[in-house]
Design an enzyme around this catalytic site. Structure first.
Site, PDB file in Angstrom:
ATOM      1  CB  ALA A   1     -38.716  70.506  -3.218  1.00  0.00           C
TER       2      ALA A   1
ATOM      3  N   GLY B   1     -40.269  69.385   1.751  1.00  0.00           N
ATOM      4  CA  GLY B   1     -41.462  70.087   1.278  1.00  0.00           C
ATOM      5  C   GLY B   1     -42.744  69.308   1.541  1.00  0.00           C
TER       6      GLY B   1
ATOM      7  CD  GLU C   1     -40.594  73.094   4.024  1.00  0.00           C
ATOM      8  OE1 GLU C   1     -40.457  72.674   2.858  1.00  0.00           O
ATOM      9  OE2 GLU C   1     -39.861  73.971   4.512  1.00  0.00           O
TER      10      GLU C   1
ATOM     11  CD  GLU D   1     -36.031  70.473   3.903  1.00  0.00           C
ATOM     12  OE1 GLU D   1     -35.772  69.946   5.013  1.00  0.00           O
ATOM     13  OE2 GLU D   1     -37.181  70.776   3.551  1.00  0.00           O
TER      14      GLU D   1
HETATM   15  C1  LIG Z   1     -38.286  72.115   0.017  1.00  0.00           C
HETATM   16  C2  LIG Z   1     -37.125  71.457  -0.141  1.00  0.00           C
HETATM   17  C3  LIG Z   1     -35.877  72.195  -0.333  1.00  0.00           C
HETATM   18  C4  LIG Z   1     -37.099  69.979  -0.147  1.00  0.00           C
HETATM   19  O1  LIG Z   1     -38.119  69.374   0.038  1.00  0.00           O
HETATM   20  S1  LIG Z   1     -35.645  69.145  -0.437  1.00  0.00           S
HETATM   21  C5  LIG Z   1     -36.093  67.434  -0.506  1.00  0.00           C
HETATM   22  C6  LIG Z   1     -36.250  66.828   0.840  1.00  0.00           C
HETATM   23  N1  LIG Z   1     -36.535  65.417   0.736  1.00  0.00           N
HETATM   24  C7  LIG Z   1     -35.585  64.478   0.767  1.00  0.00           C
HETATM   25  O2  LIG Z   1     -34.404  64.752   0.901  1.00  0.00           O
HETATM   26  C8  LIG Z   1     -36.045  63.029   0.647  1.00  0.00           C
HETATM   27  C9  LIG Z   1     -35.437  62.375  -0.578  1.00  0.00           C
HETATM   28  N2  LIG Z   1     -35.856  61.012  -0.700  1.00  0.00           N
HETATM   29  C10 LIG Z   1     -35.320  60.022   0.070  1.00  0.00           C
HETATM   30  O3  LIG Z   1     -34.513  60.242   0.964  1.00  0.00           O
HETATM   31  C11 LIG Z   1     -35.742  58.622  -0.222  1.00  0.00           C
HETATM   32  O4  LIG Z   1     -36.318  58.606  -1.519  1.00  0.00           O
HETATM   33  C12 LIG Z   1     -36.776  58.054   0.779  1.00  0.00           C
HETATM   34  C13 LIG Z   1     -37.984  58.971   0.930  1.00  0.00           C
HETATM   35  C14 LIG Z   1     -36.140  57.844   2.143  1.00  0.00           C
HETATM   36  C15 LIG Z   1     -37.315  56.694   0.258  1.00  0.00           C
HETATM   37  O5  LIG Z   1     -36.244  55.837  -0.045  1.00  0.00           O
HETATM   38  P1  LIG Z   1     -36.497  54.515  -0.962  1.00  0.00           P
HETATM   39  O6  LIG Z   1     -37.687  53.801  -0.452  1.00  0.00           O
HETATM   40  O7  LIG Z   1     -35.206  53.803  -1.007  1.00  0.00           O
HETATM   41  O8  LIG Z   1     -36.904  55.073  -2.386  1.00  0.00           O
HETATM   42  P2  LIG Z   1     -35.945  55.744  -3.474  1.00  0.00           P
HETATM   43  O9  LIG Z   1     -35.425  54.689  -4.385  1.00  0.00           O
HETATM   44  O10 LIG Z   1     -34.947  56.652  -2.849  1.00  0.00           O
HETATM   45  O11 LIG Z   1     -37.000  56.664  -4.233  1.00  0.00           O
HETATM   46  C16 LIG Z   1     -37.846  56.181  -5.281  1.00  0.00           C
HETATM   47  C17 LIG Z   1     -37.735  57.134  -6.456  1.00  0.00           C
HETATM   48  O12 LIG Z   1     -38.228  58.395  -6.043  1.00  0.00           O
HETATM   49  C18 LIG Z   1     -37.249  59.401  -6.298  1.00  0.00           C
HETATM   50  N3  LIG Z   1     -37.339  60.449  -5.272  1.00  0.00           N
HETATM   51  C19 LIG Z   1     -37.557  60.277  -3.948  1.00  0.00           C
HETATM   52  N4  LIG Z   1     -37.542  61.475  -3.332  1.00  0.00           N
HETATM   53  C20 LIG Z   1     -37.347  62.402  -4.299  1.00  0.00           C
HETATM   54  C21 LIG Z   1     -37.252  63.821  -4.284  1.00  0.00           C
HETATM   55  N5  LIG Z   1     -37.426  64.539  -3.179  1.00  0.00           N
HETATM   56  N6  LIG Z   1     -36.995  64.431  -5.462  1.00  0.00           N
HETATM   57  C22 LIG Z   1     -36.859  63.743  -6.593  1.00  0.00           C
HETATM   58  N7  LIG Z   1     -36.963  62.396  -6.671  1.00  0.00           N
HETATM   59  C23 LIG Z   1     -37.200  61.740  -5.527  1.00  0.00           C
HETATM   60  C24 LIG Z   1     -35.927  58.671  -6.234  1.00  0.00           C
HETATM   61  O13 LIG Z   1     -34.924  59.396  -6.890  1.00  0.00           O
HETATM   62  C25 LIG Z   1     -36.289  57.380  -6.902  1.00  0.00           C
HETATM   63  O14 LIG Z   1     -36.323  57.588  -8.291  1.00  0.00           O
HETATM   64  P3  LIG Z   1     -35.509  56.589  -9.283  1.00  0.00           P
HETATM   65  O15 LIG Z   1     -36.211  55.267  -9.101  1.00  0.00           O
HETATM   66  O16 LIG Z   1     -35.725  57.214 -10.613  1.00  0.00           O
HETATM   67  O17 LIG Z   1     -34.117  56.577  -8.795  1.00  0.00           O
END
Ligand SMILES: C=C(C)C(=O)SCCNC(=O)CCNC(=O)[C@H](O)C(C)(C)COP(=O)(O)OP(=O)(O)OC[C@H]1O[C@@H](n2cnc3c(N)ncnc32)[C@H](O)[C@@H]1OP(=O)(O)O
Length: 293
Positions: free
Chosen positions: A101, A144, A147, A167
């Protein structure tokens, strides 16, 4: 000069080979396809009966913002009603199926907004789709994203895919099936480990625990998923729908209720023209011609 000509020929051949590897793109659904902001859609396969929906928000690793999920719902509903479509493939990019998400979008949400807006409820459109959906997962399928893949009927993974429910690291818990569907698929211990640590598992482990049915080299993943859709599409769309419902019932009810549902659905197939045709074709040693009636 000769070298330049040679270079041009090699480049042209490479492009032709690449084009041959791509699934054919038909024009169906193009009226809306041009308007998508967060997804891409195409209809492909030899019989033009497999829809491919590609999540297309590369800058945010296909984070599932509201706009993206609305477009996905709209496309799924449209393909769900399209009698020419036998199966749907849902995919992302090589780096990410979906990184979850949209954290930036949901960060300001309050408890009362979540409750009153029934946050994430509209995601269930994916699980409500009556046609078979195949998730073709390359790269990250997190939160998500994992999911969403689990809402699909079959998951094929590219060999570099990674699955996780991170999460917990954000101070929240999975909200679209991560604690429920995952537990039913991989069992309590593995689901608990993934949900409580936020650790990712790779494609090979995902296959070992039954989360995905096949691991495929990343560059062949989409083609294989489309082939799977085409194979399903050789059967009766009507009976495929009934069969999908019966398998899904195994997840939603007790064994006794499920067996009863299966038996009654099996009986119901005897009222269809396709069941008659399927058996008649076997007896006459010819391919069946299904009409979904
Ligand atoms: C249903 C629910 C509650 C949920 O899904 S909660 C979300 C669960 N998902 C997460 O926690 C994963 C979040 N993302 C990450 O941990 C990391 O992005 C990864 C997937 C490990 C990849 O890491 P990297 O290769 O270093 O890429 P990274 O620089 O972090 O991401 C690239 C861009 O995508 C963005 N991005 C990645 N995941 C995102 C997310 N879930 N929401 C919003 N932006 C996201 C990130 O902020 C970045 O944007 P910017 O360049 O503007 O800073």
């Amino acid at each position: 000069m000769a070298n330049i000509a040679k270079l041009f020929t090699v480049r042209a051949n490479t492009l032709l080979q690449a084009a041959a590897r791509q699934p054919q793109v038909a024009t169906r659904f193009s009226s809306t396809a041009n308007n998508w902001e967060f997804i891409k859609t195409e209809v492909t396969g030899e019989k033009n009966n497999v829809a491919v929906i590609t999540l297309n928000r590369p800058k945010a690793l296909n984070a599932l913002c509201n706009g993206l999920m609305k477009e996905l719902s709209t496309a799924l509903k449209a393909y769900g009603k399209d009698a020419n479509i036998s199966a749907i493939v849902l995919t992302g990019s090589e780096k990410a199926f979906a990184a979850g998400a949209d954290i930036k979008e949901m960060a300001p949400n309050t408890y009362s907004q979540c409750i009153q807006g029934n946050f994430l409820n509209d995601w269930t459109e994916v699980a409500r789709t009556q046609k078979p959906i195949i998730a073709a997962v390359n790269g990250y399928a997190l939160g998500g994203g994992c999911e969403l893949a689990m809402m699909c009927d079959i998951i094929y993974a590219g060999d570099k895919a990674k699955f996780g429910q991170p999460e917990i690291a954000l101070g929240t818990i999975p909200g679209a099936g991560g604690t429920q569907r995952l537990t039913r698929v991989v069992g309590k211990s593995k689901a608990m480990e993934m949900c409580l640590t936020g650790n990712m598992i790779n494609a090979q482990e995902a296959e070992k625990v039954g989360l995905v049915s096949k691991v495929i080299p990343a560059d062949q993943l989409l083609g294989e998923a489309v082939k799977l859709g085409e194979k399903i599409g050789t059967h009766s769309n009507l009976i495929v729908q009934l069969c999908k419902e019966a398998v899904n019932t195994a997840y939603e009810t007790t064994l006794q209720e499920g067996l009863k549902f299966e038996r009654r659905t099996f009986h119901a197939t005897f009222s269809t023209a396709d069941r008659k045709e399927g058996m008649q074709a076997f007896v006459e040693k010819r391919p069946a011609k299904f009409t979904s009636e």
